[in-house]
Design a protein around this motif. Structure first.
Motif, PDB file in Angstrom:
ATOM      1  N   HIS A   1      -6.250  -2.367  -1.425  1.00 62.97           N
ATOM      2  CA  HIS A   1      -5.701  -3.448  -0.606  1.00 62.97           C
ATOM      3  C   HIS A   1      -6.601  -4.675  -0.644  1.00 62.97           C
ATOM      4  CE1 HIS A   1      -3.107  -5.142   2.539  1.00 62.97           C
ATOM      5  NE2 HIS A   1      -4.211  -5.777   2.876  1.00 62.97           N
TER       6      HIS A   1
ATOM      7  N   CYS B   1       0.841  -1.193   0.000  1.00 66.36           N
ATOM      8  CA  CYS B   1       0.000   0.000   0.000  1.00 66.36           C
ATOM      9  C   CYS B   1       0.880   1.249   0.000  1.00 66.36           C
ATOM     10  CB  CYS B   1      -0.927   0.021   1.212  1.00 66.36           C
ATOM     11  SG  CYS B   1      -2.360  -1.054   1.042  1.00 66.36           S
TER      12      CYS B   1
ATOM     13  N   HIS C   1      -0.871  -8.657   0.617  1.00 65.10           N
ATOM     14  CA  HIS C   1      -1.510  -7.719  -0.304  1.00 65.10           C
ATOM     15  C   HIS C   1      -1.335  -8.394  -1.656  1.00 65.10           C
ATOM     16  CE1 HIS C   1      -2.127  -3.293  -1.671  1.00 65.10           C
ATOM     17  NE2 HIS C   1      -2.207  -4.061  -2.748  1.00 65.10           N
TER      18      HIS C   1
HETATM   19 ZN   LIG Z   1      -1.876  -3.293   1.171  1.00 70.47          ZN
END
Ligand SMILES: [Zn+2]
Ligand SMILES: [Zn+2]
Length: 130
Positions: free
Chosen positions: A50, A11, A102
């Motif tokens: 995400h 992220c 992720h």
């Molecule tokens: Zn993430």
């Protein structure tokens, strides 16, 4: 997702305040080189949103479009650097073998670096074929 304590590395990379050079970025995905390459060329494509794992994707149009887009971006980048499409491999981690929580698509141009453990990955994308 409320896992606020440790910020997700991908992220951060996809966000504006990152120091990782991006090979590609658009409103859906970003792409960058794997810091620890396992093949002649090794790129990662991650969604800006995400999404923890492939198990969190659903068989709906939106996710199908996202995954196709990730593969397209990966293929375009590989084509720039590695001329032979038959040497390309794409794979997601199969939970629980995620390195980072992720979702990220690994894009390789062969050959693999020999010590590489291919079995960590799901090759092909049959999980979303209807
Ligand atoms: Zn993430
Ligand atoms: Zn990974």
């Amino acid at each position: 997702m409320a896992r606020a304590i440790s910020p997700c590395i991908f992220c951060q990379i996809a966000g504006s305040s990152n120091s990782t050079p991006l090979l590609h970025s658009d409103d859906k995905v970003v792409a960058f080189k794997d810091i620890n390459p396992s093949a002649f060329r090794h790129y990662l494509v991650v969604p800006v949103e995400h999404i923890p794992t492939v198990n969190d994707l659903q068989r709906r149009n939106e996710d199908y479009t996202l995954v196709s887009h990730m593969i397209n971006v990966g293929e375009t980048l590989l084509r720039r650097d590695a001329p032979q499409p038959n040497q390309y491999r794409f794979g997601f981690h199969q939970p629980p073998f995620n390195s980072v929580d992720h979702l990220h698509l690994h894009c390789f141009a062969l050959p693999f670096i020999p010590r590489w453990k291919q079995l960590k990955y799901v090759f092909g994308t049959t999980w979303w074929v209807y």
